[in-house]
Design a protein around this motif. Structure first.
Motif, PDB file in Angstrom:
ATOM      1  N   LEU A   1       2.026   5.453 -11.932  1.00 38.42           N
ATOM      2  CA  LEU A   1       2.946   4.360 -11.606  1.00 38.42           C
ATOM      3  C   LEU A   1       4.340   4.611 -12.152  1.00 38.42           C
ATOM      4  O   LEU A   1       5.320   4.194 -11.561  1.00 38.42           O
TER       5      LEU A   1
ATOM      6  N   THR B   1       0.858  -1.180   0.000  1.00 37.19           N
ATOM      7  CA  THR B   1       0.000   0.000   0.000  1.00 37.19           C
ATOM      8  C   THR B   1       0.892   1.228   0.000  1.00 37.19           C
ATOM      9  O   THR B   1       1.771   1.365   0.850  1.00 37.19           O
TER      10      THR B   1
ATOM     11  N   VAL C   1      -3.816   0.567  -6.763  1.00 38.04           N
ATOM     12  CA  VAL C   1      -3.283   1.865  -7.163  1.00 38.04           C
ATOM     13  C   VAL C   1      -4.064   2.497  -8.298  1.00 38.04           C
ATOM     14  O   VAL C   1      -3.725   3.565  -8.771  1.00 38.04           O
TER      15      VAL C   1
END
Lengths: 156, 80
Positions: free
Chosen positions: B66, A98, B60
């Motif tokens: 990313l 996370t 995510v």
């Protein structure tokens, strides 16, 4: 160099993309069953798991043995049978990461790792019993301490 | 939902192999004894809820970001 494209995952420069199947989905997300395990030699020990049916679900996963000394995973007979695991050598263990706003506080879920049988690509998010590994293990140990709610202990 | 009223030491059988005994009742707490085969997963609901919540936090989202995040994460890990 990892070159993750904003738009299309097809553009991710990867060495390998393998499809793994979670028969019962992830814990709390049972609808997410089929994932692409994306890895790049450059990015190891970090890999990505991207849901095939819902590509906006992407998880960063990490080899937990690289971040926690003496991390111990005992796969129950039931889980081993479900995944068709015959040998520990076939198993890839990954912890879901996370990443909060402040990247220094990145955590990994050591209590319920993902186990993949690389022989048949069957996967499961297992729940370790008789351990007190946290679901939010701080990966970067020397970062300043953040106040957060208490660690979770395994039911016993 | 099936609702049953039970007294202390009374039992409920689920299927042919799961047996739940009411051991103790005190104010707002109930102590249960559960007998089940090893293959039956028994967990406190809150634990699974917490893991589910952590999974959702960990997602995510689109690969957006990313390309920044991963190299930074790798760098942090290497520096740790």
């Amino acid at each position: 160099m990892i070159t993750f494209s904003k738009e299309a995952t097809e553009k991710i420069a990867v060495d390998s993309r393998q499809i793994v199947t979670f028969n019962s989905g992830l814990i709390g997300l049972p609808q997410l069953k089929v994932f692409a395990l994306i890895e790049d030699e450059e990015s190891l020990p970090i890999r990505l798991l991207q849901c095939v049916s819902t590509p906006e679900f992407v998880f960063i996963v990490i080899n937990p043995f690289t971040i926690y000394p003496n991390y111990d995973v005992e796969i129950s007979d039931e889980d081993a049978a479900e995944l068709g695991v015959a040998s520990a050598a076939d198993v890839l263990v990954l912890a879901i990461v996370t990443v909060p706003e402040d990247i220094r506080f990145v955590t990994a879920n050591l209590l319920s790792p993902i186990v993949i049988n690389m022989r048949n690509k069957r996967a499961k998010q297992i729940l370790l019993s008789d351990t007190d590994y946290p679901i939010n293990y701080r990966v970067l140990r020397d970062a300043p301490v953040e106040r957060r709610s208490g660690r979770l202990q395994v039911a016993s | 939902m099936l609702i049953l009223t039970r007294k202390v030491n009374e039992r409920v059988i689920i299927g042919s192999e799961v047996e739940i005994t009411i051991l103790k009742v005190s104010r707002d707490k109930v102590k249960l004894g559960i007998k089940a085969p090893e293959s039956v997963m028994i967990q406190r609901n809150e634990l699974l809820q917490s893991i589910g919540q952590e999974n959702r936090r960990a997602a995510v989202g689109p690969l957006n970001g990313l390309e920044r995040l991963l190299p930074a994460l790798r760098q942090q890990l290497q520096g740790a």
